[in-house]
Design a protein around this motif. Structure first.
Motif, PDB file in Angstrom:
ATOM      1  N   LEU A 295       1.170  -1.259   0.266  1.00 36.20           N
ATOM      2  CA  LEU A 295      -0.208  -0.171  -0.025  1.00 36.20           C
ATOM      3  C   LEU A 295       0.519   1.408  -0.451  1.00 36.20           C
ATOM      4  N   PRO A 296       1.498   1.289   0.984  1.00 35.43           N
ATOM      5  CA  PRO A 296       3.026   2.140   0.721  1.00 35.43           C
ATOM      6  C   PRO A 296       3.259   3.107  -0.460  1.00 35.43           C
ATOM      7  N   GLY A 297       3.925   1.542  -1.422  1.00 35.22           N
ATOM      8  CA  GLY A 297       3.829   2.157  -2.896  1.00 35.22           C
ATOM      9  C   GLY A 297       3.423   2.601  -3.856  1.00 35.22           C
ATOM     10  N   ALA A 298       1.591   1.661  -3.561  1.00 35.62           N
ATOM     11  CA  ALA A 298       1.075   2.352  -4.602  1.00 35.62           C
ATOM     12  C   ALA A 298       0.269   3.524  -3.979  1.00 35.62           C
ATOM     13  N   ILE A 299       0.331   3.693  -3.122  1.00 40.24           N
ATOM     14  CA  ILE A 299       0.082   5.457  -2.051  1.00 40.24           C
ATOM     15  C   ILE A 299       1.078   6.771  -3.593  1.00 40.24           C
ATOM     16  N   LEU A 300       2.349   6.039  -2.767  1.00 39.69           N
ATOM     17  CA  LEU A 300       3.413   6.847  -3.114  1.00 39.69           C
ATOM     18  C   LEU A 300       2.851   6.522  -4.698  1.00 39.69           C
ATOM     19  N   ALA A 301       3.110   6.094  -5.622  1.00 40.77           N
ATOM     20  CA  ALA A 301       2.715   5.616  -6.963  1.00 40.77           C
ATOM     21  C   ALA A 301       1.985   6.546  -7.802  1.00 40.77           C
ATOM     22  N   THR A 302       0.255   5.879  -6.560  1.00 35.58           N
ATOM     23  CA  THR A 302      -0.788   6.674  -7.818  1.00 35.58           C
ATOM     24  C   THR A 302       0.244   8.333  -7.542  1.00 35.58           C
ATOM     25  N   PHE A 303       0.285   8.875  -6.915  1.00 34.51           N
ATOM     26  CA  PHE A 303       0.472  10.083  -6.521  1.00 34.51           C
ATOM     27  C   PHE A 303       1.144  10.683  -7.710  1.00 34.51           C
ATOM     28  N   ALA A 304       2.417  10.608  -7.585  1.00 32.37           N
ATOM     29  CA  ALA A 304       3.910  10.104  -7.931  1.00 32.37           C
ATOM     30  C   ALA A 304       2.985  10.784 -10.278  1.00 32.37           C
ATOM     31  N   ILE A 305       2.085   9.687 -10.479  1.00 37.09           N
ATOM     32  CA  ILE A 305       1.296   9.661 -11.275  1.00 37.09           C
ATOM     33  C   ILE A 305       0.750  10.843 -12.151  1.00 37.09           C
ATOM     34  N   SER A 306      -0.371  10.776 -10.759  1.00 35.41           N
ATOM     35  CA  SER A 306      -1.349  11.634 -10.811  1.00 35.41           C
ATOM     36  C   SER A 306      -1.319  12.976 -11.304  1.00 35.41           C
ATOM     37  N   SER A 307      -0.011  13.486 -10.648  1.00 31.10           N
ATOM     38  CA  SER A 307       0.957  14.453 -10.427  1.00 31.10           C
ATOM     39  C   SER A 307       1.815  14.980 -11.163  1.00 31.10           C
ATOM     40  N   GLY A 308       2.061  13.410 -12.128  1.00 31.11           N
ATOM     41  CA  GLY A 308       3.365  14.063 -13.132  1.00 31.11           C
ATOM     42  C   GLY A 308       2.102  13.871 -14.959  1.00 31.11           C
ATOM     43  N   MET A 309       0.480  12.889 -14.726  1.00 31.65           N
ATOM     44  CA  MET A 309       0.033  13.097 -15.769  1.00 31.65           C
ATOM     45  C   MET A 309      -0.463  14.689 -15.367  1.00 31.65           C
ATOM     46  N   THR A 310      -0.661  14.981 -14.322  1.00 29.45           N
ATOM     47  CA  THR A 310      -1.321  16.553 -14.881  1.00 29.45           C
ATOM     48  C   THR A 310       0.157  17.342 -15.365  1.00 29.45           C
TER      49      THR A 310
END
Length: 914
Positions: A295-310
């Motif tokens: 979960l910690p890795g998934a949360i960091l990945a989704t936050f990073a990907i969403s920020s990167g996509m935006t």
């Protein structure tokens, strides 16, 4: 989302619920980071109110962050009229879940300020104060439910927590969108036809922040904030930040990060792919990271990907209409990462729990003080721990596992019986078993075992625990022996004697035969024990026990009652003469000389006999009557036996009455002293006064000393009585001196029991000090038997008494084991000739010769001589003619009461003796 469409805006967020800060810290911070710092770095170093100050500062920092994030959202309104994710909602929800209702004012104030500053809404418009507060009421309720009612893990550690968080938070986003659209409609900022689209956009932007931004804050930022609140400037990284990574993990993280960058570039920067926007590629790193990092890795990945996509969409100015698709992709990525990460985290937690459990079990197995084992029914060890090996005398588990289980049982039948019971009941609890150690010694253990299935599903494995109880069993046997057998001789003691006697009497009643009780008391044992020491006495008792057992039949019982008293139970006695024959046989066995440590010892015994049923029908009565008969035999000259008679019972009752009365005689002031003067033959004057004890019994009258002194010695009452005599006599002697009477010495008889008491010399010293009597006015009379007992100790005591200034005399000289050696060694000053020699000294040549010899010997040793029991002129003339120094007896004076002594001292005159 903001309270704005096009040129509109939206500040605000949700609520928090009331829970004390202390409870929040224990419930939340402990979950965020289990490794709490020591108390020395806690708030104890801060000024009072430091925590409240930091909480206030946190609220200010939140407001600033809120305005900045809201401003960035305002700047992105130009991209299709709404930001892809409204971050202030994520920030607010994280604050309410982590901090509680204390931060509700900060949320509402920040929302209102954002409406006024960023969107320039009038404060009392619908989009002003009312709308800014209303749009966050749903989040306040969501936080209250999640924290108070469901008490979810703030780090969303389980799939259930993730599910509840998503459902409740997205539901709160619906309420926020509803209140926001109503506010916009109220101010006329949107038309009714745009209300549904606006509500959908509002909910989507809030939902995306809830899915991607809030979990990041809860997992990575909230622990740091929590530590800062509690510990001031000391803030330690949470486990999510400070996880140690190996080189392999670093390479993996680099690959995962590179793939994320590549996927975002491919979707938004690679020209051939831009028209297709293959957003599905972004699921690959999310799933990869979630599976590997939880979960910690998934949360960091989704936050990073969403920020990167935006950021990528904003930089590349993605084509119009791609906004909903982008939001949907980020939401799907976030939900996938949260759910899959939660599943993986739960699985890893379960695996870690299993590993820890296995580790604990292995440690418990290996280090358990109890033996833990698994064997097959066939008798082969599967495994065992060190305690099992030690219990059976082996050095290691491997060594004992090489031994067949059957070899460890005490007998083969024991194992067969145990296995039969185990197969029948499937488990055995607290079964005590006897085993055999490696060296052949016996061992006892308590077993708790179960029969379990083996790999084939057949109940063929025996597993359980065994506790070594060998020491307890040995102790129980020892206690059993101590409870029923005499520790010195190994003979049955009083308890076992009563049991066997009761059974013998029951059998005698049924079979109509007699039972005889022989009560032994050894003659002269006390002298031997005192003179040669207790070690010799103990060996003598053991030899006596062996001789008595050798003369007894198998069905008879030889018991030791204590001291030098033995009791024999003879069963199947035909008649009273048969008992007499048996008594003579036992007495003859004790007549032969005993050789103990080089000493040739001759003893006899006094024996009393009682017969069932003639002399009693129960154990107590028969023992009491045999004891009475033994006392009669002892009084009759010793080394003989007597059958019980009714007169003996009366004497025993009288002895018991006297002992009971003697116990209270001192307190009741029934004891008193009389004083018999001793006369100096040369001057005719009183030389000394001997203190004589008397007892005035309230029912029996005046009891002679020879009746109660022995009872006092046997019962131990002689110690307090002797001290009373000593104190009373010394006090009276001093009183006579204070009255102006001529000072004469006071003579006191000392019992052997009293003399051997520890601290006897100190008692003498204390009494003299308290009464004020000078030591040279006190004379102690000691018997020969007393002096011979443990001569070395006796000598040291006598020397100490002599050094104090006391006079020492030997009483009843000639009746004991007189020896010139002790007269030379011991510092005595006077010999007292026993009355048995003086009585017939004028008519019996033997007594005259003995008396003459005693006087002559005393003169040669420079000792004074006094004769007691002088009653007539003939005795007096003989003693004066042979130069005896002093006399005592009725010829000169009877024992006198205190007042009579004073009169005699005052009117003392020298009589004319022929």
């Amino acid at each position: 989302m903001t309270l704005n469409t096009g040129p509109s805006y939206k500040p605000g967020e949700d609520d928090h619920y009331d829970k004390p800060a202390s409870l929040y810290r224990t419930e939340y911070v402990s979950k965020v980071d289990q490794s709490l710092p020591s108390a020395t770095s806690s708030l104890g170093h801060d000024w009072p109110g430091a925590l409240a100050y930091r909480q206030l500062l946190l609220g200010v920092l939140f407001g600033a962050a809120f305005l900045i994030l809201d401003g960035s959202s305002t700047a992105s309104l130009g991209w299709e009229g709404a930001p892809p994710s409204y971050l202030p909602v994520g920030l607010t929800l994280a604050l309410l879940l982590g901090g509680g209702i204390r931060y509700v004012p900060a949320v509402f104030i920040s929302s209102v300020v954002a409406a006024l500053v960023n969107y320039h809404r009038p404060i009392f418009s619908w989009c002003g104060l009312p709308g800014s507060i209303a749009i966050y009421l749903g989040y306040l309720g969501a936080a209250a439910i999640l924290r108070r009612r469901w008490r979810i893990d703030p780090k969303l550690g389980t799939l259930r927590d993730v599910g509840r968080y998503i459902v409740i938070s997205l539901g709160a986003a619906i309420l926020s969108a509803l209140f926001g659209v109503l506010s916009l409609l109220g101010d006329g900022l949107i038309s009714r036809s745009d209300a549904l689209r606006t509500a959908a956009d509002w909910w989507a932007t809030d939902a995306l922040a809830i899915i991607t931004f809030t979990p990041f804050l809860l997992v990575y930022v909230a622990p740091l904030v929590g530590r800062w609140l509690r510990l001031g400037s000391e803030s330690h990284l949470s486990p999510a930040w400070r996880a140690r990574a190996s080189s392999t993990k670093i390479l993996e993280l680099t690959a995962q990060s590179g793939f994320v960058v590549f996927a975002i570039w491919f979707v938004f920067g690679y020209a051939p792919a831009i028209p297709y926007q293959p957003l599905y590629l972004l699921f690959v790193p999310v799933i990869w990271i979630a599976v590997r990092r939880g979960l910690p890795g998934a949360i960091l990945a989704t936050f990073a990907i969403s920020s990167g996509m935006t950021f990528a969409a904003w930089i590349t100015q993605a084509q119009s209409g791609s906004f909903p698709k982008l939001q949907l992709a980020m939401s799907a990525l976030g939900l996938t990462g949260l759910c899959l990460g939660a599943v993986v985290t739960e699985r890893k937690r379960a695996e870690q729990g299993i590993r820890e459990s296995e580790k604990r079990y292995r440690l418990l197995f290996e280090r358990n003080l109890a033996g833990v084992f698994r064997t097959t029914l066939a008798g082969r060890f599967v495994e065992c721990n060190q305690a099992t090996a030690c219990m059976f005398g082996y050095d290691s588990p491997e060594e004992v596992m090489a031994v067949p289980v059957a070899n460890l049982y005490h007998t083969a039948s024991d194992r067969e019986a145990f296995l039969t019971k185990l197969k029948s009941e499937k488990s055995v609890t607290n079964q005590e078993m006897k085993f055999r150690r490696k060296n052949g010694e016996s061992a006892w253990a308590v077993l708790n075992v179960s029969l379990v299935d083996d790999d084939s599903g057949i109940a063929g494995i025996v597993e359980g625990m065994l506790v070594d109880i060998t020491e307890r069993k040995v102790a129980e046997e020892r206690v059993q022996s101590l409870a029923y057998y005499d520790a010195l001789t190994g003979l049955p003691n009083r308890i076992l004697l009563h049991d066997r006697l009761s059974k013998a009497l029951a059998t005698a009643r049924r079979q109509k035969h007699k039972v005889a009780l022989l009560f032994f008391d050894l003659d002269r044992f006390k002298i031997i024990n005192d003179s040669l020491g207790h070690s010799v006495g103990d060996l003598l008792l053991q030899d006596v026990a062996e001789r008595l057992k050798s003369c007894a039949r198998e069905e008879d019982t030889v018991a030791r009652l204590g001291g030098d008293e033995f009791l024999i139970v003879l069963t199947h006695v035909n008649d009273i003469p048969s008992a007499a024959v048996s008594a003579e046989r036992f007495m003859d066995a004790l007549t032969s000389t005993f050789v103990i440590q080089g000493h040739s010892l001759s003893i006899g015994c006094s024996l009393g006999i009682s017969i069932f049923p003639e002399h009693g029908a129960d154990s107590e009565t028969l023992i009491k009557h045999a004891d009475a008969a033994m006392y009669s035999a002892k009084d009759g000259g010793r080394n003989n036996f007597q059958f019980f008679t009714a007169d003996m019972n009366a004497q025993a009752v009288e002895r018991l009455t006297l002992e009971n009365g003697l116990r209270s005689a001192l307190d009741k002031k029934e004891l008193f002293l009389v004083y018999q003067p001793q006369m100096d033959i040369a001057t005719g004057k009183i030389s000394e006064l001997e203190a004589l004890l008397r007892w005035q019994h309230p029912e029996l009258g005046l009891v002679p000393p020879d009746k109660f002194i022995r009872i006092a010695e046997n019962s131990g009452l002689i110690v307090p009585i002797g001290e009373w005599v000593l104190r009373t006599a010394c006090s009276q002697a001093r009183k006579w001196q204070d009255e102006g009477l001529r000072a004469v010495s006071i003579a006191i008889n000392v019992s052997a029991v009293q003399f051997r008491q520890q601290g006897f010399c100190e008692l003498i010293r204390r009494v003299l000090r308290e009464t004020g009597l000078a030591p040279h006015y006190l004379e102690l009379e000691l018997t020969e038997t007393l002096l011979l007992g443990n001569a070395d100790v006796t000598l040291s005591v006598l020397q100490e008494l002599k050094a104090m200034g006391l006079t020492l005399a030997i009483d009843d000289f000639g009746t004991g084991y007189s020896s010139f050696s002790y007269l030379k060694r011991f510092p005595v000053s006077k010999l007292k000739i026993d009355r048995s020699f003086v009585r017939d000294v004028a008519v019996n040549p033997d007594d005259a010769a003995i008396t003459t010899a005693i006087i002559s010997m005393a003169k040669s040793l420079n000792l004074k001589v006094i004769a007691e029991g002088v009653e007539d002129e003939a005795q007096m003339s003989f003693l004066r003619a042979h130069q005896c120094d002093e006399i005592q007896g009725y010829y000169f004076s009877v024992p006198l009461a205190v007042d009579k002594v004073a009169e005699k001292l005052r009117g003392e005159a020298v009589p004319a003796f022929g």
